[in-house]
Design a protein around this motif. Structure first.
Motif, PDB file in Angstrom:
ATOM      1  N   SER A  45      38.420  41.637  36.770  1.00  0.00           N
ATOM      2  CA  SER A  45      39.197  42.102  35.110  1.00  0.00           C
ATOM      3  C   SER A  45      39.588  41.008  34.732  1.00  0.00           C
ATOM      4  N   ASN A  46      39.762  41.293  33.139  1.00  0.00           N
ATOM      5  CA  ASN A  46      40.199  40.918  32.451  1.00  0.00           C
ATOM      6  C   ASN A  46      39.967  39.228  32.132  1.00  0.00           C
ATOM      7  N   ASP A  65      32.220  49.762  31.104  1.00  0.00           N
ATOM      8  CA  ASP A  65      34.037  50.139  30.543  1.00  0.00           C
ATOM      9  C   ASP A  65      33.596  51.857  30.107  1.00  0.00           C
ATOM     10  N   TRP A 108      41.363  56.563  30.875  1.00  0.00           N
ATOM     11  CA  TRP A 108      40.028  55.881  31.456  1.00  0.00           C
ATOM     12  C   TRP A 108      40.119  57.065  33.028  1.00  0.00           C
ATOM     13  N   GLY A 160      30.526  43.630  32.514  1.00  0.00           N
ATOM     14  CA  GLY A 160      31.457  44.679  33.565  1.00  0.00           C
ATOM     15  C   GLY A 160      30.703  44.855  34.615  1.00  0.00           C
ATOM     16  N   SER A 168      43.539  36.738  34.266  1.00  0.00           N
ATOM     17  CA  SER A 168      43.347  37.974  34.607  1.00  0.00           C
ATOM     18  C   SER A 168      44.667  39.026  33.888  1.00  0.00           C
ATOM     19  N   TYR A 187      45.858  41.022  30.670  1.00  0.00           N
ATOM     20  CA  TYR A 187      46.280  42.244  31.024  1.00  0.00           C
ATOM     21  C   TYR A 187      47.689  42.895  30.562  1.00  0.00           C
ATOM     22  N   VAL A 218      45.522  48.431  38.177  1.00  0.00           N
ATOM     23  CA  VAL A 218      45.173  47.246  37.667  1.00  0.00           C
ATOM     24  C   VAL A 218      45.008  46.790  38.260  1.00  0.00           C
ATOM     25  N   HIS A 225      44.240  45.838  41.883  1.00  0.00           N
ATOM     26  CA  HIS A 225      43.174  45.528  41.712  1.00  0.00           C
ATOM     27  C   HIS A 225      42.724  44.388  41.363  1.00  0.00           C
ATOM     28  N   ILE A 226      44.159  43.331  40.459  1.00  0.00           N
ATOM     29  CA  ILE A 226      43.381  42.103  39.663  1.00  0.00           C
ATOM     30  C   ILE A 226      43.931  40.998  40.865  1.00  0.00           C
ATOM     31  N   THR A 238      40.338  41.440  43.787  1.00  0.00           N
ATOM     32  CA  THR A 238      39.622  40.825  42.808  1.00  0.00           C
ATOM     33  C   THR A 238      38.548  39.442  43.715  1.00  0.00           C
TER      34      THR A 238
END
Length: 175
Positions: free
Chosen positions: A16-17, A39, A49, A74, A100, A104, A129, A132-133, A137
């Motif tokens: 992501s990012n 996305d 989202w 994606g 990332s 973000y 998020v 997640h990053i 990840t």
């Protein structure tokens, strides 16, 4: 690996990012390919989202990859096999986690018309998020590295912001 060698159906994956949507848009403009941001297919427009039902997203995904000329960004790993089956080239972005995360926060606060944004949506900083990053990840990176070695398409692995910038320059791409 040049952009020409990647063909007319290019699959971009990465954390992501990491710049997937920006790269997809740049390739789209340079090669006149249809940009597909997963996305946008996965989430309902004009929401914060909210995901579509899985079967609806799968149908949109499968219809999109049937086109003759596209660049798609994606991850959505469960649908990756059929994407790779139709792809002519593959790009793995693997920028550091700190990059990332750094991208973000400003993206949420300052970028109103960013590439790959959800129609009618508004980005906001979300702890899930960030988690997640910073956490999820790591496992994904290992999986992507293994996957990359098994892909039999023309492919490029961009493992730093410098490698990404060099790819832009070498292929005449602009952000």
């Amino acid at each position: 690996m040049t952009l020409d060698e990647l063909g007319t159906r290019i699959c971009i994956v990465g954390p992501s990012n990491s710049g997937q949507s920006t790269l997809a848009e740049a390739i789209s403009r340079a090669r006149r390919l249809v940009p597909i941001h997963l996305d946008q297919l996965h989430h309902l427009p004009h929401t914060d989202w909210i995901p579509r039902p899985a079967d609806e997203f799968g149908a949109l995904h499968d219809a999109a990859i049937m086109g003759p000329h596209w660049v798609i960004d994606g991850n959505y790993s469960r649908l990756l096999p059929q994407r790779l089956h139709h792809a002519t080239g593959f790009v793995l972005l693997d920028v550091p986690t700190v990059v990332s995360l750094y991208r973000y926060i400003p993206r949420c606060w300052f970028e109103r018309d960013r590439r790959g944004a959800l129609a009618g949506g508004r980005d906001s900083v979300k702890w899930d998020v960030i988690h997640h990053i910073t956490v999820a990840t790591r496992a994904n990176r290992s999986r992507y590295k293994q996957m990359f070695s098994n892909i039999r398409l023309p492919k490029v692995w961009l493992d730093s912001t410098r490698a990404l910038a060099e790819f832009y320059c070498a292929n005449g791409l602009s952000r």
